[in-house]
Design an enzyme around this catalytic site. Structure first.
Site, mmCIF file in Angstrom:
data_model
loop_
_atom_site.group_PDB
_atom_site.id
_atom_site.type_symbol
_atom_site.label_atom_id
_atom_site.label_comp_id
_atom_site.label_asym_id
_atom_site.label_seq_id
_atom_site.Cartn_x
_atom_site.Cartn_y
_atom_site.Cartn_z
ATOM 1 N N GLY A 72 -3.427 10.071 9.222
ATOM 2 C CA GLY A 72 -3.076 10.689 7.948
ATOM 3 C C GLY A 72 -4.280 10.701 7.013
ATOM 4 N N ASN A 152 3.703 5.858 -1.577
ATOM 5 C CA ASN A 152 3.839 4.840 -0.541
ATOM 6 C C ASN A 152 4.177 3.460 -1.095
ATOM 7 O OD1 ASN A 152 1.060 5.613 -1.333
ATOM 8 N ND2 ASN A 152 0.515 3.688 -0.343
ATOM 9 N N GLN A 180 4.582 9.820 3.661
ATOM 10 C CA GLN A 180 5.769 8.978 3.479
ATOM 11 C C GLN A 180 7.064 9.786 3.504
ATOM 12 O OE1 GLN A 180 6.174 5.627 3.194
ATOM 13 N NE2 GLN A 180 3.996 5.171 3.415
ATOM 14 N N HIS A 202 2.572 7.435 12.983
ATOM 15 C CA HIS A 202 3.040 6.042 13.009
ATOM 16 C C HIS A 202 3.938 5.655 11.841
ATOM 17 C CE1 HIS A 202 0.344 3.886 10.056
ATOM 18 N NE2 HIS A 202 -0.338 5.007 10.173
ATOM 19 N N THR A 238 -12.180 15.710 22.678
ATOM 20 C CA THR A 238 -11.070 15.876 23.610
ATOM 21 C C THR A 238 -9.790 15.337 22.978
ATOM 22 O OG1 THR A 238 -12.567 15.732 25.470
ATOM 23 C CG2 THR A 238 -10.235 15.290 25.938
ATOM 24 N N CYS A 326 -4.293 -7.756 -2.273
ATOM 25 C CA CYS A 326 -4.969 -9.013 -1.937
ATOM 26 C C CYS A 326 -5.164 -9.202 -0.442
ATOM 27 C CB CYS A 326 -4.194 -10.183 -2.483
ATOM 28 S SG CYS A 326 -4.226 -10.164 -4.263
HETATM 29 C C1 LIG Z 1 -0.101 5.480 5.474
HETATM 30 C C2 LIG Z 1 -0.485 6.525 4.519
HETATM 31 C C3 LIG Z 1 -1.663 7.282 4.695
HETATM 32 C C4 LIG Z 1 -2.642 6.991 5.789
HETATM 33 O O1 LIG Z 1 -2.179 7.306 7.060
HETATM 34 P P1 LIG Z 1 -2.992 6.706 8.323
HETATM 35 O O2 LIG Z 1 -2.456 7.424 9.489
HETATM 36 O O3 LIG Z 1 -2.662 5.247 8.339
HETATM 37 O O4 LIG Z 1 -4.423 6.959 8.072
HETATM 38 C C5 LIG Z 1 -1.939 8.276 3.796
HETATM 39 N N1 LIG Z 1 -1.120 8.539 2.770
HETATM 40 C C6 LIG Z 1 0.018 7.842 2.555
HETATM 41 C C7 LIG Z 1 0.901 8.206 1.407
HETATM 42 C C8 LIG Z 1 0.364 6.805 3.412
HETATM 43 O O5 LIG Z 1 1.482 6.108 3.195
#
Ligand SMILES: *Cc1c(COP(=O)(O)O)cnc(C)c1O
Length: 393
Positions: A72, A152, A180, A202, A238, A326
């Site tokens: 993402g 998020n 999200q 994920h 690839t 943190c």
């Molecule tokens: C988790 C998240 C990302 C990053 O996604 P990744 O696949 O972990 O790089 C970006 N934006 C938001 C709002 C997220 O919650």
């Protein structure tokens, strides 16, 4: 592992067994390179294209508008940098919000160093940006508006369709980080006038390291990784075939029955919030009470440190998240909680719980009891709390 309660689904999710099953053949059986012309390659290529169609269907796009990425974060970087590069002769102004994910914020900050001007719009006490504020920020030089679909940390859902309509009216490119929101809120990029959208597997029970960027047909997309001709010459390398297959299967499953899933998660969320606020004094909800992700609950507890709370929860078998950064070794309070007006100490004492359909109302009770106990213990050791109680008398 012992039986634990996992409520950090906004950080990542368990890969669905059906997703894993769909992926497995693409490691040792269908291992061809999708760019090859023989049978193994063609089979891999076909699987990638099936996944592309699955992603497109899930957001109301066409398959040709989907580009696979490694995450993402990469999709966010690509969308914003591509817009900046492609449109720099038109203008140098970008509009975003103060509560974006760091993948957006840090990219915008880096573009500022390259001469772009960025407006970071404030949000209201619930974490929402107003459509009027976006409208008023638009200048002749504005080339991009990037506003996240849902936050998020605090789960607040932004007025994306309204911002999309405004961007369309003004002829400005509109990107949204929908990481999200996928599988939680119904999304249709055409109806919502979204030009670019980022997502990642994920966060909805797909594999890590598989993301996608939707780019509306007609929007110029500059190449992000140079080399081979993959992803229409825009992203060399690839393809992560198994990851892409998993992403496709996961998004199909995640968007199958959003209303039913959202209703269940909303019940867990609202029960949790109600019980927590009833049980623990000096606690306040962060984010919008209704316009929020169905599974997200973020609560600040005064007089405690979120990290302490997380450690004790972990010992009780509960995995959740704190609003402060943190864990990454920094003591900075969350930029999102500060943006909604929380004081530093309130921001430090926050707890984000993000539910999944595997969680139950019984889990909710267990978490509330555990948090109440730990917060009381942490407060009993806090000189600030002692002083506060004395002043109350
Ligand atoms: C988790 C998240 C990302 C990053 O996604 P990744 O696949 O972990 O790089 C970006 N934006 C938001 C709002 C997220 O919650």
């Amino acid at each position: 592992m012992e039986k634990r309660i996992y409520v950090d689904n906004a950080a990542t999710t368990k890969t669905d067994s059906r997703v894993l099953e769909a992926m497995l053949p693409y490691f040792a059986e269908v291992y061809g390179n999708p760019s090859s012309i023989y049978a193994e390659g063609r089979a891999a290529k076909a699987a990638v294209e099936t996944a592309r169609a699955q992603v497109a269907t899930a957001i109301g796009a066409e398959a040709g508008e989907i580009y696979f990425t490694g995450s993402g974060s990469e999709a966010d970087n690509w969308a914003i940098r591509s817009a900046a590069k492609a449109l720099k002769d038109k203008g140098n102004h970008i509009i975003t919000t103060a509560v974006e994910h760091h993948a957006v914020l840090h990219t915008c900050q880096s573009l500022e160093k390259e001469g772009f001007e960025v407006t970071y719009l404030p949000v209201d006490a619930f974490g929402r940006v107003s459509v009027d504020a976006v409208k008023n920020a638009i200048k002749d030089t504005t080339i991009l508006i990037t506003v996240m679909f849902a936050n998020n940390e605090i789960g607040t859902i932004m007025p994306i369709a309204e911002i999309g309509a405004l961007a369309k009216e003004k002829g400005i490119l509109f990107h949204t980080d929908a990481v999200q929101a996928i599988g939680m809120v119904p999304i249709n990029v055409k109806e919502m006038h979204i030009d670019m959208l980022s997502l990642t597997g994920h966060k909805f029970h797909g594999p890590k390291g598989s993301g996608a960027l939707y780019v509306r047909k007609g929007v110029k997309l500059t190449s992000f990784i140079t080399g081979g001709a993959q992803e229409k010459n825009r992203r060399a390398g690839t393809e992560n075939v198994a990851g892409i297959v998993g992403l496709g299967k996961a998004i199909e499953l995640a968007t199958e029955d959003i209303p039913k899933k959202a209703a269940y998660l909303t019940k867990l969320r609202d029960t949790y919030i109600q019980k927590m606020l009833d049980t623990v004094p000096y606690a306040q909800l962060n984010g919008h009470p209704e316009e929020r992700l169905p599974g997200n609950a973020n609560i600040s507890f005064s007089f405690i440190e979120g990290e302490g709370l997380l450690l004790f929860l972990d010992m009780k078998g509960i995995s959740a998240s704190s609003g402060s950064a943190c864990t990454s070794g920094s003591l900075d309070p969350s930029h999102v909680l500060l943006a909604i007006g929380r004081k530093h100490e309130e921001a430090h004492g926050s707890l984000r719980v993000s539910f999944d359909t595997e969680n139950t109302l019984e889990d909710v009770d267990t978490i509330v009891t555990a948090v109440a106990e730990i917060v009381e213990r942490l407060r009993s050791m806090s000189p600030l709390y002692e002083t506060f109680l004395k002043e109350q008398k």
